[in-house]
Design an enzyme around this catalytic site. Structure first.
Site, short mmCIF file in Angstrom:
data_model
loop_
_atom_site.label_atom_id
_atom_site.label_comp_id
_atom_site.label_asym_id
_atom_site.label_seq_id
_atom_site.Cartn_x
_atom_site.Cartn_y
_atom_site.Cartn_z
N HIS A 356 0.80 -1.24 0.00
CA HIS A 356 0.00 0.00 0.00
C HIS A 356 0.82 1.27 0.00
O HIS A 356 0.24 2.36 0.05
CB HIS A 356 -0.92 0.04 1.21
CG HIS A 356 -2.00 -0.99 1.18
ND1 HIS A 356 -3.23 -0.77 0.61
CD2 HIS A 356 -2.02 -2.27 1.62
CE1 HIS A 356 -3.96 -1.86 0.72
NE2 HIS A 356 -3.24 -2.79 1.33
N LYS A 547 -8.01 14.05 4.70
CA LYS A 547 -7.21 12.82 4.67
C LYS A 547 -6.18 12.94 5.77
O LYS A 547 -6.07 14.00 6.40
CB LYS A 547 -6.53 12.65 3.31
CG LYS A 547 -5.81 13.93 2.83
CD LYS A 547 -5.19 13.78 1.45
CE LYS A 547 -6.15 13.95 0.31
NZ LYS A 547 -6.29 12.78 -0.52
N ARG A 548 -5.41 11.89 6.01
CA ARG A 548 -4.33 12.02 6.99
C ARG A 548 -3.41 13.17 6.60
O ARG A 548 -3.23 13.46 5.41
CB ARG A 548 -3.52 10.72 7.08
CG ARG A 548 -4.23 9.61 7.84
CD ARG A 548 -4.50 9.99 9.28
NE ARG A 548 -3.29 10.01 10.08
CZ ARG A 548 -2.97 9.08 10.98
NH1 ARG A 548 -3.79 8.07 11.23
NH2 ARG A 548 -1.85 9.17 11.67
N LYS A 553 1.16 14.46 0.97
CA LYS A 553 -0.21 14.73 0.51
C LYS A 553 -0.40 16.22 0.23
O LYS A 553 -1.39 16.62 -0.37
CB LYS A 553 -1.22 14.24 1.54
CG LYS A 553 -1.22 12.71 1.72
CD LYS A 553 -2.26 12.28 2.74
CE LYS A 553 -2.19 10.79 3.09
NZ LYS A 553 -2.85 9.91 2.12
N THR A 655 -8.31 6.70 -2.03
CA THR A 655 -9.68 6.18 -2.19
C THR A 655 -10.67 7.31 -1.92
O THR A 655 -11.79 7.28 -2.43
CB THR A 655 -9.95 5.01 -1.21
OG1 THR A 655 -9.48 5.39 0.09
CG2 THR A 655 -9.25 3.75 -1.66
N LYS A 659 -14.38 8.59 -3.70
CA LYS A 659 -15.63 8.92 -2.99
C LYS A 659 -16.18 10.27 -3.44
O LYS A 659 -17.37 10.44 -3.67
CB LYS A 659 -15.39 8.90 -1.48
CG LYS A 659 -15.04 7.51 -0.96
CD LYS A 659 -14.45 7.52 0.45
CE LYS A 659 -13.78 6.17 0.72
NZ LYS A 659 -12.94 6.16 1.92
C1 8GP Z 1 -2.66 3.86 1.90
C2 8GP Z 1 -2.11 4.65 0.72
O1 8GP Z 1 -1.39 5.77 1.20
C3 8GP Z 1 -3.28 5.12 -0.14
O2 8GP Z 1 -2.80 5.78 -1.27
C4 8GP Z 1 -4.11 3.92 -0.55
O3 8GP Z 1 -5.27 4.35 -1.22
C5 8GP Z 1 -4.53 3.12 0.67
O4 8GP Z 1 -3.40 2.74 1.41
C6 8GP Z 1 -5.29 1.88 0.32
O5 8GP Z 1 -4.59 1.10 -0.59
N1 8GP Z 1 -1.58 3.38 2.72
C7 8GP Z 1 -1.74 3.30 4.04
O6 8GP Z 1 -2.78 3.60 4.59
C8 8GP Z 1 -0.62 2.76 4.77
O7 8GP Z 1 0.41 2.48 4.22
N2 8GP Z 1 -0.82 2.61 6.07
C9 8GP Z 1 0.07 1.89 6.88
C10 8GP Z 1 1.00 2.38 7.72
C11 8GP Z 1 -0.30 1.97 8.30
#
Ligand code: 8GP
Length: 807
Positions: A356, A547-548, A553, A655, A659
């Protein structure tokens, strides 16, 4: 008590709810408080869910079906009542029943706590996937941890983020079922000895018990109900009575406290590695319990462990459950007497791994001494896998010493570490990225050498979102309009939304579409007025970045452009400015200094701009506290413009971007993650793309670029950066943002300055399009019409056919 006007089913339901209230909660209708009504409603609804749940389980069993197991340290599921009601199509009936009791369904839905067992994208994706798996009638289990404290609650104290514990279980959890009989022994530490017959015997020094808590996951139209199984840690010996009797009360309970600590809190880090021992313990704890449970079920139903890959597909949601690879190997070799090679074949055929993020700081690796101390048997297995892996690699042409070092499960550069991504890759038959660009970058960067070794393993599965929660439930106004226009088919198959496309040219339809959006904006404005005392003009562009908070970002890019716009409005009051509301929301990792500073800056900028009569209604800025799933459900239907402005190459997919577009917002974004695929679907004319490409970012980083180069060339940018740096927005502490701005001038790793002019120009193009309301409306309708492909049903269908072999 029930009104005679209510329908017969509503009256029956009302009396069932009251019956539950009395016999299960122990209160009568007079004494009941909102939380009691909420619980009574859920318990009543649950009866039907349980029946469907059992029927689903039996059906899978009778068919001898292959099951999908989704292992994830995070499930950001949010509230469940509206989701279950809506998927079972019981909304109206339950609302009517409660109304006869003087209870407002919407009000009790609002007090349900958000189950926030996740940080951000990865956790929310897992929740969308669980819903789609059930909706597609695929037998599946989610496995994770039942954190007592999920994602922290964010409070702003004078604009600074403060983290408070979120106690989602405070009123109990009517959705969960404790399964005391499904409990497993999970060991840590100790030593490994060889047995007489040449096998390995691990004697852990410490052990806890993992107890299952099951939550039903209701699919669309209640077709199937799957299980989300979350583990809770418990001491085997909750109290040492001898110690207690001897007066050592704390010592007597220490084991229980130590066990509980394991499942106490979610690590609140997003896309950053958490290097603490507790994190590795959490990972092993839930991996071990889950793998034991899967193996137990397989043996019980099918007898022969060697057929595991025919009956179980285990997906690793990032590397957090990667130790499962070694755990399954351990069970197969130490307990089920498979040879190492046979066990390895079973393991690889069973696992799939999803990556991810490419951020190097998020690639998990554990100091070898820690791994070995906590998991001595797994360490041996990792060595054995590594030996096999490197033997295979050495035979492949083009793999030299450097490539071998990169492929190895052990990082030998500096302190030796176990690389979890390499373990997950080696132990899986499929490794996927989450958007087309991200998958290509995986092949070229972090996994280049593993990809050379196993060129068929990496594949792409572009993320998706469930249209039930992210359209039907959060935006009933739009959903009703859509069904009037194109019928009900889109509810069962989001791809059918394309039938909406011709309506983009229908002025009367566009007007109704705009009216729905406006009503959603009014509702959000009302909410924010109550929540934060903000007064927003619903005719302004609602421009949203939620978002975070992370530098990649680029919330900071949004803020710097806001300051530039503010300056322009003040300098040129005579121009025809388009009114804007800029909304920001998101949580920062507690240890992420710059992210917290960016939150403070948003508040400081808002304070100054919102109080300036020179801009009035033309520009309003707000940072909305405590972003979570429920807040997203409120904000997204009301957004006109979706900010997806990460530095190209850094956002794996996104994601939220999906939305917003599904709810008729236009995207302003970079060529990053799934933005690219969204552009391909909605059409270049209906999205605002700007900024450097991945290759251009790499080229600039390699050529000694510094932010000052771009700042010197852009008067607008220079003005904004200087204003922030000199304390215009922080008169109480003029130096507060100097370091943050120096970061842009000196390094600008995230290409904020490099992309600024293109971003500002794209924003002015947004203004111009907004001025042509027909054109804007047309684009907005076409976004909705073309976003069906981003349903997580499509994504899960691809996983099911191409990775899991269950469709
Ligand atoms: C996220 C990505 O940053 C995002 O682009 C993507 O849409 C999402 O995963 C689902 O695939 N990544 C994370 O949330 C991530 O890496 N989190 C881990 C450290 C907890």
């Amino acid at each position: 008590m029930t009104e005679p006007t209510a329908s017969a089913p509503a009256r029956a339901l009302a009396s069932a709810i009251v019956d539950t209230l009395v016999h299960r909660i122990g209160k009568d209708a007079q004494a009941a408080r909102p939380h009691d009504w909420l619980a009574a409603t859920i318990f009543t609804l649950r009866n039907e869910i349980i029946e469907r749940w059992m029927e689903s389980t039996k059906r899978a069993h009778a068919a001898g079906a292959k099951r999908v197991y989704y292992l994830s340290l995070e499930f950001l599921i949010g509230r469940l009542l509206r989701d279950a009601l809506s998927n079972l199509r019981h909304n109206d009936e339950v609302a009517e029943a409660l109304a006869t009791l003087g209870v407002d369904l919407a009000e009790i839905e609002e007090i349900e706590p958000d189950a926030a067992l996740g940080n951000g994208g990865l956790g929310r994706l897992a929740a969308c996937f669980m819903e789609s798996l059930a909706s597609l009638d695929l037998p599946a289990y989610g496995y994770g941890i039942r954190y007592v404290n999920g994602m922290f609650r964010q409070r702003l104290d004078d604009g600074w983020q403060v983290e408070l514990p979120e106690n989602w279980l405070a009123h109990g959890n009517p959705w969960e079922f404790e399964r005391r009989e499904s409990a497993y022994f999970v060991g840590f530490g100790g030593e490994v000895t060889a047995t007489a017959d040449g096998r390995s015997h691990w004697s852990p020094a410490e052990a806890v018990e993992a107890v299952a808590y099951d939550t039903p996951m209701v699919g669309w139209r209640g077709k199937r109900v799957n299980t989300l199984r979350l583990w809770n840690a418990r001491a085997f010996d909750p109290i040492k009575l001898d110690q207690f009797n001897a007066g050592d009360f704390e010592g007597a309970l220490a084991g229980q406290t130590r066990a509980e600590t394991l499942t106490r809190v979610l690590y609140p880090n997003d896309s950053t590695a958490a290097g603490q021992e507790l994190r590795l313990r959490q990972e092993y704890f839930f991996s071990s319990a889950s793998i034991q449970d899967i193996v137990r079920r397989h043996i019980q139903y099918f007898g022969d462990i060697r057929t595991l890959p025919d009956k179980a597909a285990i997906q690793l949601n990032d590397t957090h459950p990667a130790v499962s690879v070694a755990e399954l190997m351990r069970l197969l070799t130490d307990f089920h007497e498979l040879s190492f090679d046979a066990a390895w074949d079973v393991t690889r055929a069973t696992f799939g791994y999803t990556n991810h993020t490419l951020l190097p700081e998020a690639l998990e690796s554990w100091p070898l001494p820690l791994f070995e101390r906590l998991l001595p048997r797994h360490m041996q297995i990792v060595y054995a896998i590594n030996a096999k892996l490197l033997r295979e690699a050495a035979k492949v042409e083009g793999i030299d010493g450097r490539a071998i070092a990169a492929i190895s499960l052990i990082d030998e550069g500096g302190e030796r570490r176990v690389r979890m991504a390499n373990l997950a890759f080696a132990g899986s038959h499929s490794v996927n990225g989450v958007a087309a660009l991200h998958t290509e970058l995986m092949k070229k960067t972090v996994f280049a050498d593993l990809h050379h070794l196993y060129p068929d393993r990496i594949n792409n599965k572009t993320n998706g979102i469930t249209p039930r929660r992210w359209l039907q439930q959060c935006n009933p106004g739009l959903t009703n309009l859509l069904s009037e226009a194109i019928g009900e088919d889109f509810r069962d198959d989001a791809a059918k939304l394309t039938a909406l496309a011709p309506f983009a040219d229908d002025a009367a339809f566009r007007e109704r579409f705009a009216a729905v959006k406006r009503a959603n904006k009014v509702a959000l404005a009302d909410y924010l007025k109550d929540a934060m005392g903000l007064r927003l003009n619903p005719d302004a562009i609602f421009d949203v970045q939620i978002k975070r908070i992370h530098e990649y970002k680029r919330q900071l890019l949004g803020l710097v452009e806001t300051v530039a716009l503010y300056d322009q409005i003040r300098s040129h009051p005579e121009r025809d400015w388009t009114p804007r509301v800029k909304l920001f929301a998101g949580k920062a990792a507690s240890s992420y200094h710059n992210a917290k500073l960016i939150i403070k800056l948003a508040g400081d900028i808002a304070k100054r701009i919102n109080a300036d009569p020179a801009v009035g209604d033309l520009l309003k800025v707000a940072f909305v506290p405590n972003y979570n799933v429920s807040l997203a459900e409120r904000i997204i239907p009301a957004a006109d413009l979706s900010e997806q402005i990460s530095t190209a190459g850094m956002e794996a997919s996104g994601t939220g971007n999906m939305k917003f577009a599904l709810n008729g917002a236009l995207t302003i974004g970079t060529l990053d993650g799934a933005n690219i695929e969204i552009k391909d679907h909605v059409g270049d004319a209906n999205i605002f793309i700007f900024g450097l490409t991945v290759d251009e970012v790499a080229e600039k980083r390699g050529s000694g670029y510094r932010g000052t180069d771009a700042i010197d060339r852009s008067a607008e940018l220079a003005q904004a950066v200087n204003a922030i740096a000199s304390g215009v927005f922080s008169p109480d502490d003029p130096a507060r943002y100097r370091g943050l701005m120096d970061g842009i001038r000196d390094h600008d790793w995230f290409m904020l300055a490099a992309d600024f002019d293109a971003y500002a120009a794209a924003q002015r193009a947004v203004d111009a399009r907004w001025g042509m309301s027909d054109a804007w409306g047309r684009s907005a309708v076409l976004n909705v019409a073309n976003m069906g492909w981003f349903s997580s049903d499509r994504t899960i269908g691809e996983y099911a056919r191409q990775i899991w072999g269950v469709m």
